[in-house]
Design an enzyme around this catalytic site. Structure first.
Site, PDB file in Angstrom:
ATOM      1  N   CYS A 120       1.391  -1.122  18.592  1.00  0.00           N
ATOM      2  CA  CYS A 120       0.984   0.270  18.830  1.00  0.00           C
ATOM      3  C   CYS A 120      -0.399   0.360  19.466  1.00  0.00           C
ATOM      4  CB  CYS A 120       0.984   1.060  17.531  1.00  0.00           C
ATOM      5  SG  CYS A 120       2.601   1.187  16.769  1.00  0.00           S
ATOM      6  N   HIS A 253      -4.599   6.915  16.632  1.00  0.00           N
ATOM      7  CA  HIS A 253      -3.174   6.582  16.698  1.00  0.00           C
ATOM      8  C   HIS A 253      -2.402   7.509  15.763  1.00  0.00           C
ATOM      9  CE1 HIS A 253       0.557   4.549  16.893  1.00  0.00           C
ATOM     10  NE2 HIS A 253       0.445   3.904  15.755  1.00  0.00           N
ATOM     11  N   ASN A 283       5.521   8.512  15.148  1.00  0.00           N
ATOM     12  CA  ASN A 283       4.735   7.413  15.703  1.00  0.00           C
ATOM     13  C   ASN A 283       5.470   6.864  16.930  1.00  0.00           C
ATOM     14  OD1 ASN A 283       3.544   4.960  16.299  1.00  0.00           O
ATOM     15  ND2 ASN A 283       3.405   4.270  14.184  1.00  0.00           N
TER      16      ASN A 283
HETATM   17  C1  LIG Z   1       5.678   4.081   4.733  1.00  0.00           C
HETATM   18  C2  LIG Z   1       4.794   5.069   3.995  1.00  0.00           C
HETATM   19  C3  LIG Z   1       4.955   6.466   4.593  1.00  0.00           C
HETATM   20  C4  LIG Z   1       5.248   5.133   2.542  1.00  0.00           C
HETATM   21  O1  LIG Z   1       4.485   6.110   1.853  1.00  0.00           O
HETATM   22  P1  LIG Z   1       3.815   5.781   0.458  1.00  0.00           P
HETATM   23  O2  LIG Z   1       3.257   7.028  -0.079  1.00  0.00           O
HETATM   24  O3  LIG Z   1       2.890   4.624   0.684  1.00  0.00           O
HETATM   25  O4  LIG Z   1       5.041   5.346  -0.371  1.00  0.00           O
HETATM   26  P2  LIG Z   1       5.234   3.993  -1.152  1.00  0.00           P
HETATM   27  O5  LIG Z   1       5.378   2.858  -0.187  1.00  0.00           O
HETATM   28  O6  LIG Z   1       4.142   3.905  -2.192  1.00  0.00           O
HETATM   29  O7  LIG Z   1       6.608   4.262  -1.819  1.00  0.00           O
HETATM   30  C5  LIG Z   1       6.771   5.246  -2.827  1.00  0.00           C
HETATM   31  C6  LIG Z   1       8.243   5.365  -3.129  1.00  0.00           C
HETATM   32  O8  LIG Z   1       8.866   6.107  -2.077  1.00  0.00           O
HETATM   33  C7  LIG Z   1      10.030   5.411  -1.647  1.00  0.00           C
HETATM   34  N1  LIG Z   1      10.306   5.698  -0.246  1.00  0.00           N
HETATM   35  C8  LIG Z   1       9.965   4.991   0.851  1.00  0.00           C
HETATM   36  N2  LIG Z   1      10.402   5.609   1.939  1.00  0.00           N
HETATM   37  C9  LIG Z   1      11.020   6.734   1.547  1.00  0.00           C
HETATM   38  C10 LIG Z   1      11.664   7.781   2.206  1.00  0.00           C
HETATM   39  N3  LIG Z   1      11.790   7.819   3.543  1.00  0.00           N
HETATM   40  N4  LIG Z   1      12.165   8.792   1.477  1.00  0.00           N
HETATM   41  C11 LIG Z   1      12.079   8.805   0.139  1.00  0.00           C
HETATM   42  N5  LIG Z   1      11.471   7.823  -0.555  1.00  0.00           N
HETATM   43  C12 LIG Z   1      10.958   6.804   0.142  1.00  0.00           C
HETATM   44  C13 LIG Z   1       9.728   3.959  -1.904  1.00  0.00           C
HETATM   45  O9  LIG Z   1      10.933   3.223  -1.998  1.00  0.00           O
HETATM   46  C14 LIG Z   1       8.971   4.026  -3.188  1.00  0.00           C
HETATM   47  O10 LIG Z   1       9.884   4.093  -4.252  1.00  0.00           O
HETATM   48  P3  LIG Z   1       9.646   3.223  -5.582  1.00  0.00           P
HETATM   49  O11 LIG Z   1       8.348   3.733  -6.154  1.00  0.00           O
HETATM   50  O12 LIG Z   1      10.859   3.550  -6.389  1.00  0.00           O
HETATM   51  O13 LIG Z   1       9.569   1.800  -5.114  1.00  0.00           O
HETATM   52  C15 LIG Z   1       3.300   4.639   4.033  1.00  0.00           C
HETATM   53  O14 LIG Z   1       3.140   3.452   3.289  1.00  0.00           O
HETATM   54  C16 LIG Z   1       2.799   4.400   5.426  1.00  0.00           C
HETATM   55  O15 LIG Z   1       2.658   5.322   6.196  1.00  0.00           O
HETATM   56  N6  LIG Z   1       2.444   3.152   5.757  1.00  0.00           N
HETATM   57  C17 LIG Z   1       1.954   2.810   7.072  1.00  0.00           C
HETATM   58  C18 LIG Z   1       3.131   2.654   8.022  1.00  0.00           C
HETATM   59  C19 LIG Z   1       2.716   2.688   9.462  1.00  0.00           C
HETATM   60  O16 LIG Z   1       1.921   3.493   9.875  1.00  0.00           O
HETATM   61  N7  LIG Z   1       3.319   1.807  10.265  1.00  0.00           N
HETATM   62  C20 LIG Z   1       3.128   1.739  11.663  1.00  0.00           C
HETATM   63  C21 LIG Z   1       1.765   1.257  12.016  1.00  0.00           C
HETATM   64  S1  LIG Z   1       1.560   1.244  13.735  1.00  0.00           S
END
Ligand SMILES: CC(C)(COP(=O)(O)OP(=O)(O)OC[C@H]1O[C@@H](n2cnc3c(N)ncnc32)[C@H](O)[C@@H]1OP(=O)(O)O)[C@@H](O)C(=O)NCCC(=O)NCCS
Length: 332
Positions: A120, A253, A283
Protein backbone atom coordinates in the site's frame (compact mmCIF):
# COMPACT_ATOMS: atom_id res chain seq x y z
CA UNK A 1 15.88 6.44 3.51
CA UNK A 2 15.28 10.02 4.52
CA UNK A 3 16.19 13.26 2.84
CA UNK A 4 15.25 16.90 2.48
CA UNK A 5 15.30 18.29 -1.06
CA UNK A 6 15.41 22.01 -0.40
CA UNK A 7 18.46 22.68 -2.57
CA UNK A 8 17.10 20.73 -5.54
CA UNK A 9 15.10 21.90 -8.55
CA UNK A 10 11.41 22.52 -7.74
CA UNK A 11 9.66 19.36 -8.92
CA UNK A 12 5.94 19.29 -8.32
CA UNK A 13 2.60 17.78 -9.22
CA UNK A 14 1.04 19.53 -12.21
CA UNK A 15 -1.84 17.15 -12.93
CA UNK A 16 -4.00 14.72 -11.00
CA UNK A 17 -6.54 12.08 -11.94
CA UNK A 18 -8.41 9.35 -10.09
CA UNK A 19 -10.87 6.62 -10.94
CA UNK A 20 -12.83 3.93 -9.14
CA UNK A 21 -14.88 1.16 -10.78
CA UNK A 22 -18.64 1.80 -11.08
CA UNK A 23 -19.77 -1.14 -8.98
CA UNK A 24 -20.52 -0.16 -5.36
CA UNK A 25 -20.30 -2.99 -2.81
CA UNK A 26 -22.02 -2.23 0.50
CA UNK A 27 -21.27 -3.73 3.89
CA UNK A 28 -24.66 -5.44 3.78
CA UNK A 29 -23.68 -7.18 0.55
CA UNK A 30 -20.52 -8.55 2.20
CA UNK A 31 -22.57 -9.66 5.20
CA UNK A 32 -24.38 -12.03 2.86
CA UNK A 33 -21.05 -13.85 2.28
CA UNK A 34 -19.31 -13.75 5.69
CA UNK A 35 -20.39 -13.53 9.33
CA UNK A 36 -20.29 -9.75 9.83
CA UNK A 37 -22.60 -6.75 10.06
CA UNK A 38 -22.77 -3.24 8.64
CA UNK A 39 -22.55 -1.88 12.20
CA UNK A 40 -19.39 -3.87 13.07
CA UNK A 41 -17.61 -2.75 9.91
CA UNK A 42 -18.52 0.93 10.38
CA UNK A 43 -17.57 0.93 14.07
CA UNK A 44 -14.23 -0.90 13.66
CA UNK A 45 -13.11 0.55 10.31
CA UNK A 46 -15.25 3.53 9.27
CA UNK A 47 -15.88 1.86 5.91
CA UNK A 48 -19.44 2.16 4.55
CA UNK A 49 -18.88 0.91 1.01
CA UNK A 50 -16.13 0.19 -1.50
CA UNK A 51 -15.86 -0.18 -5.29
CA UNK A 52 -15.03 -3.42 -7.05
CA UNK A 53 -13.95 -3.99 -10.64
CA UNK A 54 -16.12 -6.00 -13.02
CA UNK A 55 -14.83 -9.30 -14.40
CA UNK A 56 -13.70 -7.53 -17.59
CA UNK A 57 -11.72 -4.81 -15.80
CA UNK A 58 -8.01 -5.19 -15.00
CA UNK A 59 -5.83 -2.58 -13.32
CA UNK A 60 -4.87 -0.89 -16.60
CA UNK A 61 -8.57 -0.38 -17.44
CA UNK A 62 -9.25 1.25 -14.07
CA UNK A 63 -6.08 3.37 -14.23
CA UNK A 64 -6.30 4.53 -17.86
CA UNK A 65 -8.96 7.25 -17.37
CA UNK A 66 -7.11 8.49 -14.26
CA UNK A 67 -3.93 8.81 -16.36
CA UNK A 68 -5.80 10.65 -19.13
CA UNK A 69 -7.29 13.11 -16.63
CA UNK A 70 -3.89 13.75 -15.04
CA UNK A 71 -2.28 14.40 -18.44
CA UNK A 72 -5.15 16.68 -19.50
CA UNK A 73 -4.88 18.68 -16.30
CA UNK A 74 -1.14 19.10 -16.84
CA UNK A 75 -1.87 20.13 -20.44
CA UNK A 76 0.35 17.45 -21.98
CA UNK A 77 -0.02 14.29 -24.09
CA UNK A 78 1.20 10.74 -23.54
CA UNK A 79 4.05 11.37 -25.98
CA UNK A 80 5.40 14.09 -23.65
CA UNK A 81 5.95 11.60 -20.81
CA UNK A 82 9.42 10.06 -20.51
CA UNK A 83 8.88 8.12 -17.28
CA UNK A 84 5.85 6.05 -16.29
CA UNK A 85 5.81 4.19 -12.97
CA UNK A 86 2.89 2.06 -11.82
CA UNK A 87 2.81 1.24 -8.11
CA UNK A 88 0.69 -1.87 -7.59
CA UNK A 89 0.51 -5.38 -6.14
CA UNK A 90 -2.22 -6.39 -8.60
CA UNK A 91 -0.84 -5.67 -12.09
CA UNK A 92 -2.82 -6.97 -15.07
CA UNK A 93 -0.30 -9.86 -15.11
CA UNK A 94 3.29 -10.41 -13.98
CA UNK A 95 4.58 -9.42 -17.39
CA UNK A 96 4.29 -7.38 -19.50
CA UNK A 97 4.17 -4.76 -16.77
CA UNK A 98 1.08 -2.62 -16.38
CA UNK A 99 3.46 0.32 -16.88
CA UNK A 100 4.29 -0.93 -20.38
CA UNK A 101 0.62 -1.64 -21.13
CA UNK A 102 -0.44 1.86 -20.02
CA UNK A 103 2.43 3.51 -21.90
CA UNK A 104 1.18 1.81 -25.07
CA UNK A 105 -2.44 2.82 -24.48
CA UNK A 106 -1.44 6.42 -23.75
CA UNK A 107 0.92 6.74 -26.71
CA UNK A 108 3.83 7.32 -24.32
CA UNK A 109 6.35 6.00 -26.81
CA UNK A 110 9.30 7.86 -25.27
CA UNK A 111 8.68 6.63 -21.72
CA UNK A 112 10.63 4.23 -19.56
CA UNK A 113 7.73 2.25 -18.10
CA UNK A 114 7.62 -0.29 -15.29
CA UNK A 115 5.81 -1.52 -12.18
CA UNK A 116 6.90 -1.04 -8.61
CA UNK A 117 5.86 -3.22 -5.68
CA UNK A 118 5.80 -1.75 -2.17
CA UNK A 119 2.35 -2.81 -0.94
CA UNK A 120 0.00 0.00 0.00
CA UNK A 121 3.06 2.30 0.23
CA UNK A 122 3.74 1.90 -3.49
CA UNK A 123 2.60 5.37 -4.52
CA UNK A 124 4.94 7.02 -2.00
CA UNK A 125 7.89 4.97 -3.25
CA UNK A 126 6.99 5.80 -6.85
CA UNK A 127 6.73 9.53 -6.13
CA UNK A 128 10.19 9.51 -4.52
CA UNK A 129 11.67 7.57 -7.42
CA UNK A 130 10.15 9.89 -10.01
CA UNK A 131 11.32 12.91 -8.04
CA UNK A 132 14.88 11.52 -8.02
CA UNK A 133 14.95 10.91 -11.77
CA UNK A 134 13.49 14.32 -12.56
CA UNK A 135 15.75 16.18 -10.15
CA UNK A 136 18.80 14.38 -11.59
CA UNK A 137 17.80 15.47 -15.09
CA UNK A 138 17.26 11.91 -16.32
CA UNK A 139 13.60 12.55 -17.12
CA UNK A 140 11.54 15.66 -17.80
CA UNK A 141 7.95 14.59 -17.24
CA UNK A 142 6.80 11.62 -15.20
CA UNK A 143 3.43 9.96 -14.84
CA UNK A 144 3.18 8.27 -11.45
CA UNK A 145 0.27 5.85 -11.09
CA UNK A 146 -0.92 4.11 -7.93
CA UNK A 147 -3.68 1.56 -8.16
CA UNK A 148 -4.91 -1.87 -7.25
CA UNK A 149 -7.69 -4.29 -8.02
CA UNK A 150 -7.37 -5.96 -4.67
CA UNK A 151 -10.80 -7.60 -5.00
CA UNK A 152 -9.05 -10.19 -7.21
CA UNK A 153 -6.95 -11.47 -4.30
CA UNK A 154 -9.56 -11.33 -1.54
CA UNK A 155 -10.89 -14.46 0.11
CA UNK A 156 -14.69 -14.21 0.14
CA UNK A 157 -14.71 -16.54 3.14
CA UNK A 158 -12.34 -14.46 5.33
CA UNK A 159 -14.27 -11.73 7.12
CA UNK A 160 -11.14 -10.15 8.59
CA UNK A 161 -9.77 -9.11 5.17
CA UNK A 162 -12.81 -9.08 2.85
CA UNK A 163 -14.37 -6.06 4.51
CA UNK A 164 -11.28 -3.84 4.38
CA UNK A 165 -10.29 -3.47 0.76
CA UNK A 166 -11.60 -1.93 -2.46
CA UNK A 167 -10.42 -1.16 -6.00
CA UNK A 168 -9.25 2.15 -7.45
CA UNK A 169 -6.40 4.06 -9.04
CA UNK A 170 -4.95 7.54 -9.19
CA UNK A 171 -2.30 9.24 -11.28
CA UNK A 172 -0.08 12.31 -10.93
CA UNK A 173 2.05 14.16 -13.45
CA UNK A 174 5.36 15.35 -12.00
CA UNK A 175 7.53 17.93 -13.72
CA UNK A 176 9.69 20.93 -13.02
CA UNK A 177 7.66 23.77 -11.55
CA UNK A 178 8.34 27.50 -11.33
CA UNK A 179 8.22 27.44 -7.55
CA UNK A 180 7.46 25.14 -4.63
CA UNK A 181 7.48 21.38 -4.93
CA UNK A 182 8.62 18.36 -2.93
CA UNK A 183 10.52 19.19 0.27
CA UNK A 184 11.52 15.67 1.30
CA UNK A 185 10.82 11.97 1.57
CA UNK A 186 11.12 9.26 4.21
CA UNK A 187 10.78 5.63 3.10
CA UNK A 188 11.33 2.38 4.96
CA UNK A 189 10.82 -1.39 4.94
CA UNK A 190 10.83 -4.11 7.60
CA UNK A 191 10.78 -7.50 5.91
CA UNK A 192 10.81 -9.21 9.31
CA UNK A 193 7.16 -8.20 9.66
CA UNK A 194 6.28 -9.32 6.13
CA UNK A 195 4.26 -12.37 7.14
CA UNK A 196 1.73 -10.15 8.90
CA UNK A 197 0.32 -9.14 5.50
CA UNK A 198 1.21 -11.41 2.61
CA UNK A 199 0.28 -13.50 -0.40
CA UNK A 200 2.26 -16.73 0.02
CA UNK A 201 2.54 -18.78 -3.15
CA UNK A 202 2.32 -15.82 -5.52
CA UNK A 203 5.93 -16.00 -6.71
CA UNK A 204 8.98 -18.27 -6.97
CA UNK A 205 8.99 -19.35 -3.31
CA UNK A 206 7.20 -22.70 -3.04
CA UNK A 207 4.86 -23.15 -0.11
CA UNK A 208 3.25 -26.33 1.14
CA UNK A 209 0.02 -24.41 1.31
CA UNK A 210 0.18 -21.83 -1.46
CA UNK A 211 -2.53 -19.24 -1.38
CA UNK A 212 -4.17 -17.09 -3.97
CA UNK A 213 -5.63 -14.76 -1.36
CA UNK A 214 -4.33 -12.08 1.00
CA UNK A 215 -3.52 -13.30 4.51
CA UNK A 216 -3.28 -10.84 7.36
CA UNK A 217 -2.66 -10.63 11.08
CA UNK A 218 -4.94 -7.63 11.61
CA UNK A 219 -3.89 -6.85 15.18
CA UNK A 220 -0.18 -6.79 14.35
CA UNK A 221 -0.76 -4.64 11.24
CA UNK A 222 -2.90 -2.30 13.33
CA UNK A 223 -0.11 -1.86 15.89
CA UNK A 224 2.46 -1.30 13.14
CA UNK A 225 0.21 1.18 11.32
CA UNK A 226 -0.58 3.35 14.33
CA UNK A 227 3.13 3.53 15.26
CA UNK A 228 4.63 4.05 11.81
CA UNK A 229 2.21 6.70 10.49
CA UNK A 230 3.25 8.93 13.38
CA UNK A 231 6.96 8.05 13.37
CA UNK A 232 7.49 8.46 9.63
CA UNK A 233 5.69 11.82 9.51
CA UNK A 234 7.50 13.17 12.57
CA UNK A 235 10.91 12.11 11.24
CA UNK A 236 10.26 13.78 7.89
CA UNK A 237 8.93 17.00 9.42
CA UNK A 238 12.03 17.16 11.65
CA UNK A 239 14.38 16.53 8.73
CA UNK A 240 12.71 19.27 6.68
CA UNK A 241 12.64 21.70 9.60
CA UNK A 242 8.87 22.05 9.37
CA UNK A 243 6.55 22.28 12.39
CA UNK A 244 3.44 20.13 12.33
CA UNK A 245 1.32 23.29 12.77
CA UNK A 246 2.44 24.36 9.29
CA UNK A 247 0.84 21.32 7.62
CA UNK A 248 -2.28 22.50 5.77
CA UNK A 249 -3.45 19.18 4.33
CA UNK A 250 -2.73 15.75 5.81
CA UNK A 251 -3.23 12.78 3.47
CA UNK A 252 -2.77 9.51 5.39
CA UNK A 253 -3.16 6.05 3.88
CA UNK A 254 -6.87 5.22 3.95
CA UNK A 255 -6.83 1.88 5.77
CA UNK A 256 -9.12 2.33 8.76
CA UNK A 257 -10.63 5.47 10.30
CA UNK A 258 -9.37 4.40 13.75
CA UNK A 259 -5.78 4.28 12.46
CA UNK A 260 -6.22 7.69 10.77
CA UNK A 261 -7.77 9.25 13.91
CA UNK A 262 -4.99 7.86 16.09
CA UNK A 263 -2.23 9.25 13.86
CA UNK A 264 -3.97 12.61 13.46
CA UNK A 265 -4.33 13.03 17.22
CA UNK A 266 -0.80 11.89 18.04
CA UNK A 267 0.68 14.21 15.43
CA UNK A 268 -1.49 17.08 16.67
CA UNK A 269 -3.09 17.88 13.32
CA UNK A 270 -6.56 19.49 13.52
CA UNK A 271 -9.19 17.13 12.09
CA UNK A 272 -10.36 19.67 9.47
CA UNK A 273 -6.92 19.40 7.81
CA UNK A 274 -7.20 15.62 7.29
CA UNK A 275 -8.40 14.07 4.02
CA UNK A 276 -10.67 11.06 4.59
CA UNK A 277 -12.44 8.92 1.99
CA UNK A 278 -12.04 5.46 3.54
CA UNK A 279 -15.79 5.52 4.22
CA UNK A 280 -16.52 5.50 0.46
CA UNK A 281 -13.66 3.47 -0.99
CA UNK A 282 -12.21 1.29 1.80
CA UNK A 283 -8.50 0.56 1.52
CA UNK A 284 -7.55 0.79 -2.16
CA UNK A 285 -3.90 -0.08 -1.47
CA UNK A 286 -1.62 1.78 -3.90
CA UNK A 287 -4.64 3.80 -5.08
CA UNK A 288 -5.39 5.17 -1.62
CA UNK A 289 -3.19 8.27 -1.46
CA UNK A 290 -3.63 9.48 -5.06
CA UNK A 291 -7.41 9.00 -4.76
CA UNK A 292 -7.40 11.05 -1.55
CA UNK A 293 -5.20 13.73 -3.14
CA UNK A 294 -7.55 13.98 -6.11
CA UNK A 295 -10.52 14.25 -3.74
CA UNK A 296 -8.78 17.06 -1.84
CA UNK A 297 -8.07 18.86 -5.12
CA UNK A 298 -11.70 18.53 -6.20
CA UNK A 299 -12.82 19.99 -2.88
CA UNK A 300 -10.55 23.00 -3.47
CA UNK A 301 -8.25 22.16 -0.54
CA UNK A 302 -4.96 22.22 -2.49
CA UNK A 303 -4.38 25.87 -3.28
CA UNK A 304 -0.96 27.28 -4.28
CA UNK A 305 1.51 27.27 -1.41
CA UNK A 306 -0.43 24.78 0.74
CA UNK A 307 1.79 22.36 2.62
CA UNK A 308 0.72 18.74 2.03
CA UNK A 309 1.91 15.84 4.18
CA UNK A 310 1.29 12.31 2.82
CA UNK A 311 2.08 9.08 4.66
CA UNK A 312 1.48 5.53 3.49
CA UNK A 313 2.11 2.10 5.03
CA UNK A 314 1.44 -1.45 4.04
CA UNK A 315 2.70 -4.88 2.99
CA UNK A 316 6.41 -5.45 3.21
CA UNK A 317 6.05 -4.16 5.79
CA UNK A 318 6.73 -0.78 4.21
CA UNK A 319 6.05 2.86 4.91
CA UNK A 320 6.71 6.24 3.34
CA UNK A 321 6.05 9.96 3.74
CA UNK A 322 6.39 12.94 1.43
CA UNK A 323 6.14 16.64 2.14
CA UNK A 324 5.02 18.82 -0.75
CA UNK A 325 4.49 22.56 -1.09
CA UNK A 326 1.62 22.59 -3.60
CA UNK A 327 2.31 24.61 -6.74
CA UNK A 328 -1.19 25.14 -8.02
CA UNK A 329 0.29 25.42 -11.50
CA UNK A 330 -2.10 23.93 -14.04
CA UNK A 331 -4.16 22.29 -11.32
CA UNK A 332 -7.83 23.05 -11.84
C1 LIG B 1 -8.89 -5.96 10.99
C2 LIG B 1 -9.34 -4.99 12.06
C3 LIG B 1 -10.40 -4.05 11.50
C4 LIG B 1 -9.98 -5.78 13.20
O1 LIG B 1 -10.48 -4.88 14.17
P1 LIG B 1 -10.16 -5.09 15.71
O2 LIG B 1 -10.96 -4.13 16.47
O3 LIG B 1 -8.67 -5.05 15.85
O4 LIG B 1 -10.69 -6.52 15.94
P2 LIG B 1 -9.91 -7.75 16.52
O5 LIG B 1 -8.87 -8.21 15.55
O6 LIG B 1 -9.46 -7.39 17.92
O7 LIG B 1 -11.05 -8.80 16.57
C5 LIG B 1 -12.15 -8.68 17.45
C6 LIG B 1 -13.14 -9.76 17.11
O8 LIG B 1 -13.84 -9.39 15.92
C7 LIG B 1 -13.85 -10.49 15.03
N1 LIG B 1 -13.91 -10.02 13.65
C8 LIG B 1 -12.91 -9.83 12.77
N2 LIG B 1 -13.40 -9.38 11.62
C9 LIG B 1 -14.73 -9.28 11.76
C10 LIG B 1 -15.77 -8.87 10.92
N3 LIG B 1 -15.57 -8.47 9.66
N4 LIG B 1 -17.02 -8.87 11.41
C11 LIG B 1 -17.29 -9.27 12.66
N5 LIG B 1 -16.33 -9.67 13.52
C12 LIG B 1 -15.07 -9.68 13.06
C13 LIG B 1 -12.58 -11.25 15.34
O9 LIG B 1 -12.70 -12.59 14.90
C14 LIG B 1 -12.50 -11.11 16.82
O10 LIG B 1 -13.31 -12.10 17.41
P3 LIG B 1 -12.79 -12.92 18.69
O11 LIG B 1 -12.60 -11.88 19.76
O12 LIG B 1 -13.92 -13.87 18.93
O13 LIG B 1 -11.51 -13.56 18.25
C15 LIG B 1 -8.15 -4.17 12.63
O14 LIG B 1 -7.29 -5.04 13.34
C16 LIG B 1 -7.36 -3.47 11.57
O15 LIG B 1 -7.84 -2.54 10.96
N6 LIG B 1 -6.09 -3.86 11.37
C17 LIG B 1 -5.25 -3.26 10.37
C18 LIG B 1 -5.57 -3.86 9.01
C19 LIG B 1 -5.03 -3.04 7.88
O16 LIG B 1 -5.13 -1.84 7.86
N7 LIG B 1 -4.49 -3.73 6.87
C20 LIG B 1 -4.01 -3.14 5.67
C21 LIG B 1 -2.78 -2.34 5.90
S1 LIG B 1 -2.26 -1.60 4.42
Amino acid sequence: MIGATKDGVPISVTGLGARVPDRIVTNDELARHVDTTNEWIIERTGIRERRMASEEEALSDVALPACRDALAQAGIDGKDIDLLIVATVTPDMTFPSTGAILADRLGAVAAAAYDLSAGCTGFMYALAQAYGMLAAGLARRALVVGGDVLSRILDWEDRSTLILFGDGAGAAVLEEAREHGFLGFELGADGAGGANLWLPGSGSRLFEEPDQYVKMNGREVYKFATRILVQSAQDLLDRCGVAVEEVDVYVPHQANIRIIDHATKKLGIPSERVVVNVDRYGNTSSGSIPLALADAAKEGRLGPGKLVLMTGMGAGLTWGSALLRWTGENIA
